[in-house]
Design an enzyme around this catalytic site. Structure first.
Site, PDB file in Angstrom:
ATOM      1  N   ASN A  31      19.222  -4.199 -23.924  1.00  0.00           N
ATOM      2  CA  ASN A  31      19.340  -4.248 -25.377  1.00  0.00           C
ATOM      3  C   ASN A  31      18.800  -5.536 -25.982  1.00  0.00           C
ATOM      4  O   ASN A  31      18.227  -5.529 -27.069  1.00  0.00           O
ATOM      5  CB  ASN A  31      20.817  -4.082 -25.775  1.00  0.00           C
ATOM      6  CG  ASN A  31      20.996  -3.821 -27.253  1.00  0.00           C
ATOM      7  OD1 ASN A  31      20.318  -2.975 -27.813  1.00  0.00           O
ATOM      8  ND2 ASN A  31      21.899  -4.551 -27.883  1.00  0.00           N
ATOM      9  N   THR A  44      -6.285   5.766  -0.347  1.00  0.00           N
ATOM     10  CA  THR A  44      -5.884   6.711  -1.387  1.00  0.00           C
ATOM     11  C   THR A  44      -6.996   7.730  -1.575  1.00  0.00           C
ATOM     12  O   THR A  44      -8.152   7.358  -1.790  1.00  0.00           O
ATOM     13  CB  THR A  44      -5.624   5.980  -2.714  1.00  0.00           C
ATOM     14  OG1 THR A  44      -4.654   4.950  -2.501  1.00  0.00           O
ATOM     15  CG2 THR A  44      -5.123   6.940  -3.778  1.00  0.00           C
ATOM     16  N   LYS A  86      -9.519  10.129  -3.138  1.00  0.00           N
ATOM     17  CA  LYS A  86     -10.194  10.217  -4.427  1.00  0.00           C
ATOM     18  C   LYS A  86     -11.144  11.417  -4.413  1.00  0.00           C
ATOM     19  O   LYS A  86     -11.624  11.790  -3.361  1.00  0.00           O
ATOM     20  CB  LYS A  86     -10.982   8.926  -4.708  1.00  0.00           C
ATOM     21  CG  LYS A  86     -10.173   7.643  -4.594  1.00  0.00           C
ATOM     22  CD  LYS A  86      -9.222   7.462  -5.746  1.00  0.00           C
ATOM     23  CE  LYS A  86      -8.485   6.122  -5.644  1.00  0.00           C
ATOM     24  NZ  LYS A  86      -7.564   5.902  -6.763  1.00  0.00           N
ATOM     25  N   GLU A 130      -0.765   8.166  -7.538  1.00  0.00           N
ATOM     26  CA  GLU A 130       0.531   8.183  -8.209  1.00  0.00           C
ATOM     27  C   GLU A 130       0.710   9.375  -9.141  1.00  0.00           C
ATOM     28  O   GLU A 130       1.830   9.831  -9.368  1.00  0.00           O
ATOM     29  CB  GLU A 130       0.752   6.876  -8.985  1.00  0.00           C
ATOM     30  CG  GLU A 130      -0.176   6.641 -10.156  1.00  0.00           C
ATOM     31  CD  GLU A 130      -1.499   5.999  -9.762  1.00  0.00           C
ATOM     32  OE1 GLU A 130      -2.239   5.597 -10.672  1.00  0.00           O
ATOM     33  OE2 GLU A 130      -1.791   5.902  -8.551  1.00  0.00           O
ATOM     34  N   HIS A 137       5.226   3.620  -5.056  1.00  0.00           N
ATOM     35  CA  HIS A 137       4.160   3.222  -5.969  1.00  0.00           C
ATOM     36  C   HIS A 137       4.787   2.631  -7.226  1.00  0.00           C
ATOM     37  O   HIS A 137       5.829   3.098  -7.682  1.00  0.00           O
ATOM     38  CB  HIS A 137       3.269   4.413  -6.326  1.00  0.00           C
ATOM     39  CG  HIS A 137       1.945   3.998  -6.894  1.00  0.00           C
ATOM     40  ND1 HIS A 137       1.807   3.521  -8.182  1.00  0.00           N
ATOM     41  CD2 HIS A 137       0.704   3.965  -6.347  1.00  0.00           C
ATOM     42  CE1 HIS A 137       0.534   3.220  -8.398  1.00  0.00           C
ATOM     43  NE2 HIS A 137      -0.155   3.476  -7.302  1.00  0.00           N
ATOM     44  N   ARG A 138       4.134   1.610  -7.781  1.00  0.00           N
ATOM     45  CA  ARG A 138       4.696   0.901  -8.940  1.00  0.00           C
ATOM     46  C   ARG A 138       4.030   1.308 -10.259  1.00  0.00           C
ATOM     47  O   ARG A 138       3.938   0.508 -11.191  1.00  0.00           O
ATOM     48  CB  ARG A 138       4.589  -0.608  -8.730  1.00  0.00           C
ATOM     49  CG  ARG A 138       3.170  -1.123  -8.540  1.00  0.00           C
ATOM     50  CD  ARG A 138       3.140  -2.639  -8.397  1.00  0.00           C
ATOM     51  NE  ARG A 138       1.776  -3.154  -8.295  1.00  0.00           N
ATOM     52  CZ  ARG A 138       1.442  -4.429  -8.454  1.00  0.00           C
ATOM     53  NH1 ARG A 138       2.386  -5.328  -8.719  1.00  0.00           N
ATOM     54  NH2 ARG A 138       0.188  -4.826  -8.344  1.00  0.00           N
ATOM     55  N   HIS A 187       3.459  -1.313  -3.466  1.00  0.00           N
ATOM     56  CA  HIS A 187       2.203  -1.936  -3.872  1.00  0.00           C
ATOM     57  C   HIS A 187       2.482  -3.302  -4.497  1.00  0.00           C
ATOM     58  O   HIS A 187       3.415  -3.453  -5.286  1.00  0.00           O
ATOM     59  CB  HIS A 187       1.482  -1.044  -4.881  1.00  0.00           C
ATOM     60  CG  HIS A 187       0.971   0.226  -4.295  1.00  0.00           C
ATOM     61  ND1 HIS A 187      -0.368   0.528  -4.212  1.00  0.00           N
ATOM     62  CD2 HIS A 187       1.620   1.273  -3.730  1.00  0.00           C
ATOM     63  CE1 HIS A 187      -0.520   1.709  -3.642  1.00  0.00           C
ATOM     64  NE2 HIS A 187       0.679   2.183  -3.337  1.00  0.00           N
ATOM     65  N   SER A 229      -3.722  -2.937  -2.397  1.00  0.00           N
ATOM     66  CA  SER A 229      -4.548  -1.787  -2.753  1.00  0.00           C
ATOM     67  C   SER A 229      -5.156  -2.009  -4.120  1.00  0.00           C
ATOM     68  O   SER A 229      -4.488  -2.483  -5.031  1.00  0.00           O
ATOM     69  CB  SER A 229      -3.691  -0.510  -2.755  1.00  0.00           C
ATOM     70  OG  SER A 229      -4.429   0.609  -3.191  1.00  0.00           O
TER      71      SER A 229
END
Length: 476
Positions: free
Chosen positions: A124, A174, A176, A205, A295-296, A328, A380
């Site tokens: 808050n 990762t 792709k 992600e 994963h962030r 990560h 990464s």
């Protein structure tokens, strides 16, 4: 105490109205207890607001205080439960900024709940009008509170034992493009990378379940790819199957299916899904013997601005308590934000059992993790074979080095791209073990290895000019 006694006390002890926060919540003579949760805030007050008042307002609004005196204060012991600003120090080079150190009694927080801690401390106060900006730089969790958490499902040593891989960083990739592949073509890409020499491949992600690739189909084709790659290489392989879902029930359903397929590791987007979901999944992973990659995604929305938000070291500490075996962390040398000293500060907070205060690295408090398992750092983002010496030198063995485009962008395909990275890694580890200085001799090590590895030679030629040289924003 009876109601009559309460009425009598309020007549004699309660005075309605508004008073300065600093009269109650600024206590520079207070010595923090070993059981206190400590927080360091970077505070930018509005013009005309005294530093002590702004700091006390943060302590009040993140603990027991509100904007006016209330008679129910007399029904509790504020001295026991209130947060206290016990120190203020200037920020070098900033005239209207300071670091406020605040201590919170442990009884304010539910045991084993990062959700409750963050709701209290940052939930808050960040919208408080008296402040122009506010950033939570660091937090110290006491041993008494850490002992109420499970932490990582397994930790670094248990993961190495499960994989039977020691003495080097692990290699990942990762897949792709991150969106658009059918489940079958996705599985094909996984197989090629793993047979080429990688330890792991990874869902991106934002791969959950989509019309072009439903989660169950992806899991099946990936499981087939792993089985085939393991049979051909004789190594244990894995793929981070992203089980992040719209509900916790669906998340656990996907995790159960991964377990049925005998997959060693799953993945979770811990910030977008939330800490309650993450802690639930981490506990499931320990109970079921499955590793958990974190994963962030969304972190930069929270931590990128220097003056407002929450520093990633706080999010990393929270993740270690909530639970994850990998997370990560940025690369220092790649395309993502990260200054070396700051990055290695929170990498140490993820992996080590005891980390000393070091403000030059942004570590405001000594942190004792009380033997809580460590979390493996994942480097990464925009890295390729020429970065390998620096990555090995910076991150050491207890890390995962993930090359997405740096694997799949190889001119000869995925498997040769994976082979190039594996050769580069093995060469760097061998050179390091022989006593060579990777920071100084790294490029020579890569060139020597490329003489007998055509896959590496092609990768070296392709990416020899690629650099990401931008000034880091995340500085002390």
């Amino acid at each position: 105490m009876s109601y009559a006694q309460t009425k009598t006390q309020t007549k004699s002890g309660y005075k309605a109205g508004v008073q300065d926060y600093r009269l109650t919540y600024y206590t520079p003579d207070y010595t923090p207890k070993d059981t206190d949760i400590l927080a360091a805030f970077r505070v930018t007050p509005q013009p005309g607001v005294p530093f002590e008042e702004a700091a006390a307002a943060v302590a009040a609004e993140s603990s027991t205080g509100t904007w006016t005196t209330v008679w129910t204060d007399l029904l509790t012991d504020l001295d026991r439960y209130k947060g206290r600003c016990y120190d203020i120090e200037p920020v070098p080079g900033e005239d209207n900024q300071f670091i406020a150190y605040i201590a919170y009694p442990l009884d304010l927080f539910e045991e084993g709940s990062i959700t409750n801690v963050l709701t209290s401390i940052v939930g808050n106060v960040f919208g408080f009008k008296a402040l122009r900006a506010l950033r939570l730089e660091d937090i110290r969790f006491p041993v008494a509170y850490i002992k109420t958490f499970q932490g990582p499902p397994h930790g670094i040593q248990v993961e190495r034992d499960k994989l039977n891989k020691y003495g080097r960083p692990l290699l990942g990739c990762t897949i792709k493009p991150k969106l658009g592949l059918s489940a079958k073509n996705y599985g094909r890409a996984v197989y090629e990378c793993l047979r080429g020499g990688l330890d792991f491949t990874k869902d991106d992600e934002n791969i959950n379940s989509a019309p072009f690739q439903r989660w169950r189909d992806r899991f099946l084709f990936v499981a087939d790819a792993i089985t085939k790659a393991q049979a051909e290489t004789g190594e244990i392989k894995g793929h981070y199957l992203n089980v992040t879902a719209p509900t916790c029930e669906e998340m656990l359903k996907r995790a159960e299916y991964a377990k049925e397929l005998k997959q060693p590791i799953i993945m979770h987007d811990y910030l977008t899904a939330g800490f309650t979901a993450n802690t639930t999944l981490a506990r499931w992973c320990r109970d079921n013997g499955v590793l958990l990659h974190i994963h962030r995604a969304m972190h930069a929305v929270i931590d990128r601005q220097k003056n407002h938000g929450i520093h990633f070291r706080v999010l990393a500490k929270a993740l270690r308590l909530s639970g994850g075996d990998h997370i990560h962390t940025g690369t220092v040398v790649g395309k993502l934000e990260g200054e070396r000293g700051i990055t290695m500060g929170f990498v140490d907070l993820l992996r080590e059992n005891y980390v000393e205060q070091d403000k030059s690295r942004g570590i405001y408090f000594t942190q004792d993790w009380a033997s809580l398992p460590g979390v493996m750092a994942v480097a990464s983002g925009g890295i390729h074979v020429w970065h390998m010496p620096a990555l090995v030198e910076i991150f050491g063995d207890d890390s995962v080095l993930q090359f997405g485009g740096g694997t799949l962008g190889h001119p000869w395909g995925n498997a040769p791209g994976a082979t190039a990275n594996r050769v580069a890694l093995e060469a760097c580890v061998q050179a390091r073990n022989e006593g060579r200085n990777l920071a100084r001799e790294g490029n020579d090590v890569i060139r020597e290895a490329a003489k007998w590895s055509p896959e590496l030679a092609v990768a070296c030629e392709l990416w020899k000019e690629i650099k990401f040289e931008f000034e880091a924003m995340d500085t002390v």
